[in-house]
Write a protein that holds these residues in place. Structure first.
Motif, mmCIF file in Angstrom:
data_model
loop_
_atom_site.group_PDB
_atom_site.id
_atom_site.type_symbol
_atom_site.label_atom_id
_atom_site.label_comp_id
_atom_site.label_asym_id
_atom_site.label_seq_id
_atom_site.Cartn_x
_atom_site.Cartn_y
_atom_site.Cartn_z
ATOM 1 N N THR A 1 8.063 0.676 -5.088
ATOM 2 C CA THR A 1 6.620 0.456 -5.171
ATOM 3 C C THR A 1 6.040 1.143 -6.391
ATOM 4 O OG1 THR A 1 6.485 0.391 -2.763
ATOM 5 C CG2 THR A 1 4.412 0.754 -3.940
ATOM 6 N N GLY B 1 1.475 -6.724 -2.478
ATOM 7 C CA GLY B 1 0.880 -5.398 -2.539
ATOM 8 C C GLY B 1 -0.345 -5.261 -1.678
ATOM 9 N N THR C 1 7.058 -1.113 -0.246
ATOM 10 C CA THR C 1 5.598 -1.177 -0.274
ATOM 11 C C THR C 1 4.988 -1.040 1.126
ATOM 12 O OG1 THR C 1 5.732 -2.561 -2.242
ATOM 13 C CG2 THR C 1 3.638 -2.550 -1.086
#
Length: 166
Positions: A156, A132, A105
Motif C-alpha cells: 500500500t 484504494g 490495502t
C-alpha cells in the motif's frame, strides 16, 4: 489561487529530482523564485520554500533510503508497521507524509479505522474505490486525512495529511 498551484507543481518537480546536477538545481530554484516570488533553497533531498506566509520544507527519500518523520509529527496518528517514509512536507502546523508498506490495502484501512477510533478521533469521511480509499478524521481542532492506494506488489502507498484549524 493559480500562484499556489504553480508553486506546488514546481515544488513537486523540484522534490522529485534529487539526482539533479547542481546547475540543474540552480535553474529549477531560479524558475520557482521567478514564477512565485518565493525564496527557494535546495540542499540535497530537501527543498525549503520561504514565502511571506511562512516556510515550507519538503524532504524526499533517495536511493531506497527512508526519510525521518518530523519531530513534531502528531504521535496519535496511525502509521502501519512496517512502513517506509518516502517524503515529508511541513508548513507550520501542517504535515504531509507519503509512505509505503508491505501490508495489504484492506489491512491498512482497517488499521486506520481501528486506531483512530480508539484514539478519540471522529470519522468525517470514508470513501472507497476499487484500488484504494480515503478516510478523514477530526479531533479537537485538528484534522487528519488518509489516502490509500494499492501498489502493484500488493502493498500500500499511503498519504497522510494532518493539520490544525488554528
Amino acid at each position: 489561487m493559480p500562484s499556489h498551484r504553480i508553486l506546488l507543481a514546481l515544488i513537486a518537480a523540484t522534490a522529485v529530482l534529487p539526482a539533479c546536477k547542481k546547475a540543474q538545481d540552480a535553474a529549477v530554484e531560479a524558475a520557482v523564485e521567478r514564477a512565485t516570488g518565493a525564496k527557494v533553497d535546495k540542499d540535497g533531498n530537501t527543498v525549503t520554500v520561504q514565502t511571506d506566509k511562512g516556510e515550507m520544507r519538503i524532504t524526499t527519500a533517495a536511493d531506497g533510503t527512508a526519510v525521518a518523520l518530523p519531530t513534531d509529527f502528531p504521535t496519535d496518528l496511525y502509521l502501519p508497521t512496517p512502513h517506509k517514509v518516502e517524503s515529508v512536507m511541513a508548513m507550520g502546523s501542517a504535515h504531509m507524509v507519503n509512505l509505503t508498506t508491505s501490508m495489504a490495502t484492506a489491512d491498512v484501512h482497517a488499521g486506520v479505522v481501528d486506531a483512530m477510533q480508539r484514539g478519540g478521533w471522529t470519522q468525517a469521511l470514508a470513501m472507497q474505490t476499487g484500488e484504494g480509499s480515503t478516510l478523514a478524521y477530526r479531533k479537537d481542532k485538528r484534522q487528519a486525512f488518509y489516502q490509500l492506494v494499492k501498489q502493484d506488489d500488493g502493498g500500500t502507498q499511503l498519504a497522510i495529511r494532518a493539520a490544525s484549524d488554528e
